[in-house]
Design a protein around this motif. Structure first.
Motif, PDB file in Angstrom:
ATOM      1  N   VAL A 115     -16.153  -1.983   5.583  1.00 22.71           N
ATOM      2  CA  VAL A 115     -15.432  -3.199   5.186  1.00 22.71           C
ATOM      3  C   VAL A 115     -14.045  -2.811   4.689  1.00 22.71           C
ATOM      4  N   PRO A 116     -13.068  -3.715   4.780  1.00 24.03           N
ATOM      5  CA  PRO A 116     -11.723  -3.407   4.288  1.00 24.03           C
ATOM      6  C   PRO A 116     -11.718  -3.172   2.782  1.00 24.03           C
ATOM      7  N   LEU A 117     -10.678  -2.465   2.322  1.00 21.12           N
ATOM      8  CA  LEU A 117     -10.510  -2.238   0.890  1.00 21.12           C
ATOM      9  C   LEU A 117      -9.940  -3.466   0.191  1.00 21.12           C
ATOM     10  N   GLY A 118      -9.082  -4.236   0.880  1.00 20.08           N
ATOM     11  CA  GLY A 118      -8.495  -5.434   0.293  1.00 20.08           C
ATOM     12  C   GLY A 118      -6.982  -5.426   0.386  1.00 20.08           C
ATOM     13  N   ILE A 393      -2.348   7.477   7.185  1.00 20.83           N
ATOM     14  CA  ILE A 393      -1.633   6.903   6.046  1.00 20.83           C
ATOM     15  C   ILE A 393      -1.167   8.006   5.104  1.00 20.83           C
ATOM     16  N   GLY A 394      -1.759   9.184   5.239  1.00 20.92           N
ATOM     17  CA  GLY A 394      -1.429  10.312   4.383  1.00 20.92           C
ATOM     18  C   GLY A 394      -2.590  11.281   4.344  1.00 20.92           C
ATOM     19  N   ALA A 402     -11.923   9.047   0.174  1.00 19.03           N
ATOM     20  CA  ALA A 402     -11.342   9.663   1.371  1.00 19.03           C
ATOM     21  C   ALA A 402     -10.819  11.045   1.016  1.00 19.03           C
ATOM     22  N   ARG A 403     -11.003  12.001   1.922  1.00 17.39           N
ATOM     23  CA  ARG A 403     -10.519  13.364   1.704  1.00 17.39           C
ATOM     24  C   ARG A 403      -9.986  13.912   3.018  1.00 17.39           C
ATOM     25  N   GLU A 409     -10.511   4.701   9.183  1.00 15.03           N
ATOM     26  CA  GLU A 409     -11.778   4.708   8.448  1.00 15.03           C
ATOM     27  C   GLU A 409     -11.548   4.925   6.962  1.00 15.03           C
ATOM     28  N   GLY A 410     -10.549   5.759   6.622  1.00 18.44           N
ATOM     29  CA  GLY A 410     -10.243   6.013   5.223  1.00 18.44           C
ATOM     30  C   GLY A 410      -9.685   4.813   4.494  1.00 18.44           C
TER      31      GLY A 410
END
Length: 426
Positions: A115-118, A393-394, A402-403, A409-410
């Motif tokens: 699900v999205p983070l927002g 994104i970084g 995320a790592r 996906e992160g």
């Protein structure tokens, strides 16, 4: 401008838009990305004109040449932005994917759904292309975003944002799904970092001082890394030719990236076979070596006065991310000593071993606590594109969520989903 009121308004708008983007299907999001790419191509002259104005102001303000270089756009880089949007559109959509679906003895099936983070707040410097990249990744992963680029790039960022908004509207999505802060006031960053009621995660992309500020001030969880003190360890059981090729590439393919090798560790048994060859290469490419006593002595003796610039390594050198043609070199007596050095001085970003010994390779993979750990490969591979993530994104050196390189996906989380057929708990 009342910066606090302005940022609060952005937060409310982004939160409202995030619900619409989260519900959007894959086709709608992809249509938006393709429409953004088309708008960027059609309005490339406007983007370049805005960038030219940014560049003129940056030069007049005495901005460092390296920052001016990162700020500059060309027709080619504008096209690359458009292509990047299309590449993200081609990536699989992580939202809604269900994994680990297992049937329990009760008959219920338990799984996890992405699900999205927002709302994602992204703070970055110089490079205007980040505006398009970040918008693409956030929209495709079902998130809204608030983007605060560097004040030196504000005109180009806003010009690119207009193309992004055009694409969102063309697909029936709210333009507020991607909001670019339009004030250069540094107080806007501070407000963004405190808006935990509207922003779910912060991503800093920029120099060390920017990331340090975000770490110090943010009340919101972050996806970030601070330093890229990356190591290559050449084991005594390495293939010498392979080791030289990897250690050359890891340092000299590009100097200013976070996945560039900053310290070379070489086992004493193989050092006479690889260090002189590497020293010649580094000398030809103008790389200054910061060596421990053993490495300096070996290099000077082997090259008979033709050694590259060598300086004695200090304690601080081992901690330093050079981002420049400077390299720390140390001879070690064992794999354990190499891993102890990495544990003490590394930044948990990317570390590599060169060895033909499978057991030692497995130990290195298991015991080195970094976000990317490699065997017989250059550290320069540590990025989203090379890992098959598409754009990123970084890179995160954190251990939660995320790592490593962070792609689509992160930018999602997971929730448990339970599928039943009338079951009740006894």
């Amino acid at each position: 401008m009342d910066v606090k009121a302005y940022m609060q308004d952005l937060g409310r708008r982004a939160r409202a838009a995030s619900h619409a983007v989260a519900k959007a299907d894959t086709d709608t999001k992809n249509r938006a990305l393709h429409a953004m790419a088309a708008a960027i191509r059609r309005r490339h002259a406007e983007i370049l004109a805005a960038n030219a104005a940014d560049l003129a102001q940056a030069r007049a303000a005495g901005l460092e040449p390296a920052l001016v270089d990162r700020l500059a756009l060309s027709s080619g880089s504008v096209e690359t932005m458009a292509e990047g949007l299309e590449q993200v559109a081609a990536l699989p959509d992580p939202v809604g994917a269900v994994s680990e679906l297992v049937e329990r003895p009760t008959g219920i099936k338990v799984g996890r759904m992405r699900v999205p983070l927002g709302v994602i707040g992204i703070v970055y410097e110089s490079r205007p292309n980040v505006t398009a990249d970040a918008a693409a990744l956030c929209v495709k992963s079902g998130n809204a975003c608030i983007l605060r680029g560097g004040s030196e790039a504000i005109r180009a960022n806003l010009a690119i944002a207009e193309c992004v908004h055009e694409g969102l509207r063309a697909a029936g999505l709210p333009a507020d799904a991607v909001l670019v802060v339009n004030t250069p006031d540094r107080a806007a960053v501070g407000e963004l970092l405190r808006m935990h009621e509207y922003v779910d995660i912060i991503v800093p992309r920029g120099g060390k001082s920017l990331v340090e500020r975000v770490i110090a001030e943010s009340r919101i969880p972050m996806i970030k890394h601070l330093d890229g003190v990356c190591h290559v360890y050449i084991d005594e059981r390495a293939d010498a030719d392979k080791a030289v090729r990897i250690a050359d590439n890891a340092k000299t393919q590009r100097y200013g990236t976070c996945n560039t090798m900053e310290t070379l560790l070489v086992h004493e048994a193989i050092a006479p076979r690889v260090l002189p060859a590497l020293a010649r290469i580094y000398a030809e490419k103008g790389v200054e070596l910061r060596c421990d006593e053993a490495a300096a002595r070996l290099i000077r003796a082997a090259l008979d006065g033709a050694a590259p610039q060598i300086r004695p390594a200090t304690e601080q050198d081992w901690h330093t991310e050079w981002l420049a043609p400077v390299l720390g070199v140390r001879i070690v007596t064992s794999l354990d000593e190499a891993m102890a050095h990495i544990a003490k001085y590394g930044s948990q970003h990317t570390d590599a071993i060169v060895t033909e010994d499978e057991a030692r390779a497995r130990r290195f993979l298991r015991e080195v606590d970094s976000s990317s750990v490699m065997v017989n490969a250059s550290t320069r591979f540590a990025d989203g594109f090379e890992y098959g993530l598409g754009a990123e994104i970084g890179i995160s050196t954190d251990k939660l969520h995320a790592r490593g390189p962070v792609g689509l996906e992160g930018l999602t989380s997971q929730k448990y989903v339970v599928l039943g057929n009338g079951q009740v708990r006894a």
